[in-house]
Design an enzyme around this catalytic site. Structure first.
Site, PDB file in Angstrom:
ATOM      1  N   GLU A 228      20.979  13.493  31.181  1.00 49.96           N
ATOM      2  CA  GLU A 228      20.668  13.499  32.847  1.00 49.96           C
ATOM      3  C   GLU A 228      19.438  15.181  33.192  1.00 49.96           C
ATOM      4  OE1 GLU A 228      23.466  13.283  35.681  1.00 49.96           O
ATOM      5  OE2 GLU A 228      25.176  13.123  34.051  1.00 49.96           O
TER       6      GLU A 228
ATOM      7  N   SER B  15      41.573  43.085  23.540  1.00 53.59           N
ATOM      8  CA  SER B  15      40.239  42.376  22.796  1.00 53.59           C
ATOM      9  C   SER B  15      39.009  41.727  23.351  1.00 53.59           C
ATOM     10  CB  SER B  15      40.354  40.433  22.099  1.00 53.59           C
ATOM     11  OG  SER B  15      40.422  39.794  22.455  1.00 53.59           O
TER      12      SER B  15
ATOM     13  N   TYR C 194      52.675  44.341  29.406  1.00 52.84           N
ATOM     14  CA  TYR C 194      52.662  45.168  28.332  1.00 52.84           C
ATOM     15  C   TYR C 194      51.386  45.500  28.022  1.00 52.84           C
ATOM     16  CZ  TYR C 194      49.926  40.487  26.442  1.00 52.84           C
ATOM     17  OH  TYR C 194      49.123  40.042  26.173  1.00 52.84           O
TER      18      TYR C 194
ATOM     19  N   THR D 284      47.202  41.061  21.433  1.00 54.99           N
ATOM     20  CA  THR D 284      48.664  41.598  21.957  1.00 54.99           C
ATOM     21  C   THR D 284      49.663  41.357  21.005  1.00 54.99           C
ATOM     22  OG1 THR D 284      48.353  39.951  23.654  1.00 54.99           O
ATOM     23  CG2 THR D 284      50.722  39.628  22.252  1.00 54.99           C
TER      24      THR D 284
ATOM     25  N   LYS E 133      40.401  28.602  23.013  1.00 55.12           N
ATOM     26  CA  LYS E 133      41.946  28.969  22.987  1.00 55.12           C
ATOM     27  C   LYS E 133      42.427  28.569  24.562  1.00 55.12           C
ATOM     28  CE  LYS E 133      44.834  32.765  24.770  1.00 55.12           C
ATOM     29  NZ  LYS E 133      44.284  34.553  25.178  1.00 55.12           N
TER      30      LYS E 133
HETATM   31  N1  GLU Z   1      44.259  40.458  26.111  1.00 56.46           N
HETATM   32  C1  GLU Z   1      44.718  40.585  24.775  1.00 56.46           C
HETATM   33  C2  GLU Z   1      43.950  40.571  23.931  1.00 56.46           C
HETATM   34  O1  GLU Z   1      43.139  39.767  23.756  1.00 56.46           O
HETATM   35  C3  GLU Z   1      45.800  39.855  25.307  1.00 56.46           C
HETATM   36  C4  GLU Z   1      45.973  38.962  24.254  1.00 56.46           C
HETATM   37  C5  GLU Z   1      46.307  38.074  22.966  1.00 56.46           C
HETATM   38  O2  GLU Z   1      45.922  39.040  22.019  1.00 56.46           O
HETATM   39  O3  GLU Z   1      46.995  37.037  23.273  1.00 56.46           O
HETATM   40  O4  GLU Z   1      43.670  41.360  23.101  1.00 56.46           O
END
Ligand code: GLU
Length: 347
Positions: A291, A64, A31, A20, A170
């Protein structure tokens, strides 16, 4: 001055992979990641030349979610070259946040000490109102230039926080402060241009990683399966029967799975598969024999590692021909290095 000349003395190497931070608005969706190259992102940071010299390399330009074994291997070579170059002070990797933790943890295992290795991304695309990428990138450059970031393994820098790859996760799909730590605090923060580390944690004195670039291939051989209430017995048994090498079970609570699959788990362990129990719960530890009787089933407990991180570590270990108890020891270890600090290597 700002330079892309690899001969300039003492610089920060930026390895760009997309995300991003390099994203732009699109008409069909909000985007798309990985639209701008790293030179365009650097141009957005005013007076960057007042801070440091930089050099950059566009390793990939992807969202990514498309991170792959192939790109990881290219990145490995680029990091290794930068580590060996006496003129490189530190390394910054721009990366999408979806799998940033996976990559940061992988390279933490592969390059556990030495020059700063900093991952950075953004939650708002480059052409969004109040994009966070330029500030995050400048922060990452500050951290990578800091002597205090040496020997700390891979770090993530986002939203003015410094986070160790080993305990990062995350936690929010859109918030700027999306990265949180499991089982420990942030490593530090940034205030203006100042980099503050809270603790003296350092891996100084440790030897090299036991892993190298050829071990990365093993990650593709590790399957991951979630368990959940209402799991279809036949579906799970069928899926388990197809595991031939290694599996991470993304379990509930303390890495638990329904009792009806224990028999099948034991069967595939007996056939030679390696099975790690981890948990969908983001904090705490998956301990042995709570467990589930790991001694009886031949399973390995992931301790503080999430299913995603367990998968990466297990994949790197596949070529090592280790016993289950040796693998368990590695999961208990901060980072496996050749100095034998995990009690196993050299052997
Ligand atoms: N899906 C994208 C990535 O991982 C957007 C998430 C981001 O970069 O914040 O590149």
């Amino acid at each position: 001055m700002l330079s892309n000349n690899a001969n300039a003395k003492k610089y920060i190497k930026i390895l760009a992979t997309g995300g991003t931070i390099a994203g732009k608005s699109q008409s069909s969706v909000d985007y798309a990641s990985g639209q701008l190259n790293i030179a365009a992102l650097i141009a957005e940071i005013p007076k960057i030349q007042d801070y440091t010299k930089i050099s950059w390399q566009q390793v990939a330009n992807i969202g990514s979610q498309d991170m792959s074994i192939k790109i990881w291997k290219t990145l490995y070579t680029a990091i290794e070259e930068a580590k060996k170059d006496d003129d490189v002070l530190g390394i910054v990797i721009t990366h999408g946040t979806d799998t940033m933790v996976d990559s940061a943890f992988l390279f933490d295992l592969l390059f556990p000490s030495g020059k700063p290795l900093v991952f950075v991304g953004a939650m708002r695309n480059a052409d969004a109102l109040s994009a966070d990428g330029p500030q995050n990138l400048l922060d990452a450059i500050h951290v990578a230039s800091s002597i205090e970031a040496v020997n700390r393994g891979a770090l993530i820098v986002m939203n003015s926080k410094i986070i160790r790859a080993r305990n990062a996760y995350k936690r929010h799909t859109a918030a700027l402060g999306t990265f949180k730590t499991s089982n420990g605090s942030y490593a530090g923060d940034l205030y203006g241009d100042d980099v503050n580390f809270y603790h003296n944690f350092s891996r100084e004195g440790e030897n090299k990683s036991i892993f190298n670039v050829s071990d990365i291939d093993g990650i593709a051989q590790v399957s991951m399966m979630s368990v959940y209430p209402g799991l279809s017995v036949s579906y799970y048994k069928n899926a388990l029967s197809k595991i031939n090498k290694a599996l991470v079970v993304s379990g509930v609570g303390n890495g638990n799975f329904p009792s009806f699959i224990a028999k099948n788990i034991k069967e595939i362990v007996n056939m030679g598969a390696i099975i790690v129990r981890s948990s969908q719960v983001p904090e705490g530890y998956v301990s042995r024999n709570v467990e589930i009787n790991d001694d009886q089933l031949g399973t390995i407990a992931s301790l503080g590692l999430s299913p995603q991180k367990s998968r990466i570590l297990l994949g790197l270990l596949l070529k090592k021909n280790m016993s289950n108890s040796q693998i368990q020891k590695i999961f208990e270890c901060e980072v496996p290095t050749t100095d034998g600090s995990c009690g196993i290597f050299p052997n």
